[in-house]
Design a protein around this motif. Structure first.
Motif, PDB file in Angstrom:
ATOM      1  N   UNK A  10      16.946   3.463   9.526  1.00  0.00           N
ATOM      2  CA  UNK A  10      16.973   3.367   8.073  1.00  0.00           C
ATOM      3  C   UNK A  10      15.668   3.900   7.528  1.00  0.00           C
ATOM      4  N   UNK A  11      15.745   4.774   6.531  1.00  0.00           N
ATOM      5  CA  UNK A  11      14.542   5.365   5.958  1.00  0.00           C
ATOM      6  C   UNK A  11      14.797   5.699   4.481  1.00  0.00           C
ATOM      7  N   UNK A  12      13.879   5.310   3.627  1.00  0.00           N
ATOM      8  CA  UNK A  12      13.915   5.689   2.212  1.00  0.00           C
ATOM      9  C   UNK A  12      12.651   6.493   1.944  1.00  0.00           C
ATOM     10  N   UNK A  13      12.810   7.629   1.296  1.00  0.00           N
ATOM     11  CA  UNK A  13      11.662   8.453   0.946  1.00  0.00           C
ATOM     12  C   UNK A  13      11.509   8.477  -0.571  1.00  0.00           C
ATOM     13  N   UNK A  36      11.147  -2.084   8.208  1.00  0.00           N
ATOM     14  CA  UNK A  36      10.157  -3.160   8.195  1.00  0.00           C
ATOM     15  C   UNK A  36       9.270  -3.132   6.948  1.00  0.00           C
ATOM     16  N   UNK A  37       9.287  -2.023   6.201  1.00  0.00           N
ATOM     17  CA  UNK A  37       8.508  -1.920   4.972  1.00  0.00           C
ATOM     18  C   UNK A  37       9.246  -2.474   3.754  1.00  0.00           C
ATOM     19  N   UNK A  38      10.556  -2.597   3.847  1.00  0.00           N
ATOM     20  CA  UNK A  38      11.374  -3.018   2.713  1.00  0.00           C
ATOM     21  C   UNK A  38      11.245  -4.517   2.511  1.00  0.00           C
ATOM     22  N   UNK A  39      11.023  -4.922   1.273  1.00  0.00           N
ATOM     23  CA  UNK A  39      10.866  -6.335   0.926  1.00  0.00           C
ATOM     24  C   UNK A  39      12.017  -6.746   0.009  1.00  0.00           C
TER      25      UNK A  39
END
Length: 83
Positions: A10-13, A36-39
């Motif tokens: 999963x990746x959001x840019x 792991x960066x998504x809150x």
């Protein structure tokens, strides 16, 4: 949200573009957020403020978040503990 919860890659840019009015040139920045960066249940803080009629953009706040509907301290996605 299904992709986020699935456990697969999963990746959001995010891309920020604008114009440097001093140099009259285009400027651009990007950042990629992994799972792991998504809150979840957090919102980004405002980066734009108005001081005496002059708008200011604080790029240092780009990754700062706060819990939804919270008025407490701001957390940084890169340093705040995840729960």
């Amino acid at each position: 949200m299904a992709a986020f919860k699935s456990g697969e890659r999963f990746l959001i840019t995010a891309l920020v573009r604008g114009t440097d009015t001093l140099l009259a040139s285009a400027t651009m920045g990007s950042f990629s957020y992994q799972r792991q960066d998504i809150r979840p249940d957090h919102d980004f803080v405002d980066m734009i403020s108005n001081h005496d009629g002059v708008l200011h953009l604080d790029m240092a706040l780009l990754h700062d978040t706060r819990p939804l509907l919270a008025t407490g301290p701001v957390g940084n996605m890169n340093t705040a503990p995840r729960g």
